[in-house]
Write a protein that holds these residues in place. Structure first.
Motif, PDB file in Angstrom:
ATOM      1  N   ASN A  64      19.582  11.703   8.747  1.00 33.23           N
ATOM      2  CA  ASN A  64      20.375  11.936   9.949  1.00 33.23           C
ATOM      3  C   ASN A  64      21.465  12.966   9.625  1.00 33.23           C
ATOM      4  O   ASN A  64      22.539  12.623   9.137  1.00 33.23           O
ATOM      5  CB  ASN A  64      20.998  10.628  10.449  1.00 33.23           C
ATOM      6  N   VAL A 213      11.820  10.886  15.816  1.00 32.25           N
ATOM      7  CA  VAL A 213      11.878  11.489  17.138  1.00 32.25           C
ATOM      8  C   VAL A 213      12.230  10.414  18.150  1.00 32.25           C
ATOM      9  O   VAL A 213      11.811   9.255  18.018  1.00 32.25           O
ATOM     10  CB  VAL A 213      10.525  12.159  17.498  1.00 32.25           C
ATOM     11  N   ASP A 232      13.026  15.267  15.888  1.00 33.76           N
ATOM     12  CA  ASP A 232      14.481  15.448  15.919  1.00 33.76           C
ATOM     13  C   ASP A 232      15.042  15.638  14.513  1.00 33.76           C
ATOM     14  O   ASP A 232      16.026  16.357  14.313  1.00 33.76           O
ATOM     15  CB  ASP A 232      15.144  14.247  16.596  1.00 33.76           C
ATOM     16  N   SER A 233      14.451  14.967  13.547  1.00 36.33           N
ATOM     17  CA  SER A 233      14.792  15.181  12.134  1.00 36.33           C
ATOM     18  C   SER A 233      13.509  15.050  11.329  1.00 36.33           C
ATOM     19  O   SER A 233      12.634  14.254  11.670  1.00 36.33           O
ATOM     20  CB  SER A 233      15.836  14.158  11.653  1.00 36.33           C
ATOM     21  N   LEU A 412      24.502  16.712  20.430  1.00 39.04           N
ATOM     22  CA  LEU A 412      23.758  16.201  21.569  1.00 39.04           C
ATOM     23  C   LEU A 412      24.567  15.193  22.365  1.00 39.04           C
ATOM     24  O   LEU A 412      24.277  14.945  23.538  1.00 39.04           O
ATOM     25  CB  LEU A 412      22.452  15.552  21.072  1.00 39.04           C
ATOM     26  N   ASN A 457      13.306   5.047  19.150  1.00 44.81           N
ATOM     27  CA  ASN A 457      13.325   5.952  18.005  1.00 44.81           C
ATOM     28  C   ASN A 457      12.090   5.668  17.169  1.00 44.81           C
ATOM     29  O   ASN A 457      11.949   4.573  16.615  1.00 44.81           O
ATOM     30  CB  ASN A 457      14.599   5.742  17.186  1.00 44.81           C
TER      31      ASN A 457
END
Length: 543
Positions: A64, A213, A232-233, A412, A457
């Motif tokens: 993260n 994601v 997302d990562s 975000l 998630n």
């Protein structure tokens, strides 16, 4: 004759000092011996566990990156120093890798000689009996009737499970017996399994990848693992370039959660559809119920349900009547009530403001709090329960340049404070809205809160060495169990004639490892070996 006293000091040969290469060789040899000792391996194993602590306490970039940025912003003094020490990339840092490699080398150098020695001991026969068995910790002697040769055969047969060898010298027969070889074997299996576990974990880090994601549970398009950009990562192994990901597509239809009255989650699951292999070309979706600790397994990948939250929906109607809607995840600030914070940035539709500068000045940003079950203290909004029972938001509405087309990365979940400080974003309203309510701005623009949808998630994990990690972990436990249960024992029996028809039997016992319970075990063994043997009549009369 030569007079020794007349010899000068120069005539006495000096002891040559060792050369540089010899000293270097000695240094390397001593360093290798120290590195490959079991004590060093234990110290390195402890250091490895100690080095992993920062990785558990501090946010890691591979998992993260936004959390790392928040930590650096919150700790402007200590954060940069920790960053220089790679405290936010612990498991790929040079110092963690150095400990890992040194532990690997230490285990290899330590275990290889032990394995060779154990193989030799398996091929070796039990050692001969000591000259004086009375000096051993366990000793027993007795006179019995019988023939020495027959008694030796009977005792050898009764030593089932022991490795035995019989030696005869003159009239004396000696039996050497030993058992418990599996103890050292279990010890070696444990340590080699630990070595294999380290290799498997390293291989997983080299050839594996993990991607996270967030997908809104509305049956929408979902996502496809075409490239790392879909996540997302994304954390890739050193040999993964992102071009060989297993292709698959996922979409989340709905999300269900059960809560205790206290708000603690009892269980949660998501109904998903997925495509993989031929399904991608046939456009066939397969249903699956994704639950915690019950991942979806596709082509070597595993899809985990890791977290959840809510994504509020807003509809903005601009003065010309055109609308824009957006549903985006907000970050849970309280893990029990799921009071969440976030921001929505909405660009006006094409044609509403033909001039680019004018369009940029009329972008809408909505920032605030979302409560799945509202609880009001006056105008202060909070949440009383994590379920989506009575959703509401408390938001600040801004108009101006939201930075959507600047190319500068933004959070975000929050607005760029520089845009507000430069008056490029101006707050035009602060309002609490329930589901379906709207507010009108000074230029006629309306902002409506349409409710919220849950999001999940998902983590896609690929680890080709996972099965080997399991195998080595199980073999470690098996080896440890064997080394704890099996005990090394040695027993000697000396048989020799002591008269007409009588035999002197002498026992000696030695525990090579654990001495607990050896006394009772030795007594039971001697009783079993002497079972059926008659005591001479003379000794019976003396008794």
């Amino acid at each position: 004759m030569t007079d020794v006293s007349q010899r000068t000091d120069t005539q006495v040969p000096e002891k040559r000092r060792p050369g540089v290469h010899r000293r270097l060789f000695a240094l390397i040899r001593n360093t290798w011996r120290t590195l490959t000792s079991m004590g060093t391996a234990l110290v390195l194993l402890f250091l490895l566990a100690l080095a992993a602590i920062p990785g558990a306490l501090l946010p890691q970039r591979s998992l993260n990156e936004s959390k790392v940025d928040e930590y650096l912003a919150a700790h402007p003094t200590m954060g940069p120093w920790l960053d220089r020490l790679q405290a936010f990339d612990v498991f790929s840092s040079f110092w963690f890798t150095a400990i890992y490699v040194l532990l690997f080398i230490s285990l290899v150098g330590c275990l290889t000689p032990r394995l060779i020695e154990h193989v030799r001991s398996l091929r070796a026969v039990p050692v001969a009996a000591p000259r004086n068995l009375r000096r051993l910790p366990k000793h027993h002697a007795e006179q019995v009737d019988g023939d020495p040769a027959e008694l030796a055969q009977t005792m050898t047969r009764r030593l089932k499970g022991w490795r035995t060898v019989t030696r005869r010298q003159d009239e004396v027969t000696e039996i050497s017996a030993e058992k418990g070889y599996l103890r050292e074997f279990g010890n070696i299996v444990f340590h080699f399994s630990l070595l294999g576990l380290l290799v498997a974990v390293a291989a997983g880090k080299l050839f594996g990848y993990e991607g996270n994601v967030i997908v809104i549970a509305d049956g929408g398009p979902g996502f496809c693992t075409a490239s790392p950009a879909a996540f997302d990562s994304f954390r890739a192994g050193n040999t993964v370039d992102g071009t060989s990901l297993n292709p698959m597509c996922l979409r989340v239809n709905n999300f269900e959660a059960d809560y205790l009255p206290s708000g603690q989650a009892l269980s949660f699951a998501a109904d998903i559809d997925y495509q993989a292999g031929d399904d991608l070309t046939n456009n066939t979706w397969r249903p699956y119920r994704l639950e915690v600790n019950h991942p979806l397994r596709i082509g070597g990948d595993r899809v985990y349900l890791q977290g959840r939250g809510y994504a509020p929906s807003f509809t903005v109607t601009f003065p010309d009547g055109q609308t824009r809607s957006q549903t985006i995840q907000w970050r849970p600030e309280e893990q029990i009530t799921f009071l969440s914070s976030g921001v929505v940035r909405i660009d006006p539709p094409a044609g509403t403001y033909p001039d680019p500068d004018e369009r940029r000045k009329n972008q809408i940003a909505i920032q605030g709090l979302f409560a799945p079950t509202k609880q009001l203290d006056g105008t202060l909004l909070s949440s009383s329960f994590p379920a989506l029972n009575d959703p509401a938001v408390a938001v600040d509405i801004y108009r101006g340049d939201t930075g959507l087309d600047t190319g500068r990365p933004q959070s975000l979940f929050s607005l760029d404070p520089r845009l507000i400080g430069q008056n490029r974003l101006t707050k035009v309203a602060r309002v609490n809205l329930e589901e379906g309510q709207e507010t009108r701005l000074d230029d006629g623009t309306t902002v409506r809160f349409d409710g919220a949808k849950p999001f999940v998630n998902l983590q896609v994990s690929h680890d080709p060495a996972q099965i080997w990690v399991l195998v080595f972990a199980l073999s470690m436990m098996a080896g440890l169990l064997v080394s704890l249960v099996v005990r090394r024992r040695r027993v000697w029996v000396r048989i020799e004639p002591s008269g007409a028809g009588t035999v002197s039997v002498e026992f000696g016992g030695l525990a090579r490892t654990d001495n607990s319970g050896w006394g009772d075990e030795f007594e039971r063994l001697t009783e079993r070996l002497l079972e059926g043997c008659e005591v001479p009549a003379k000794e019976k009369a003396d008794q």
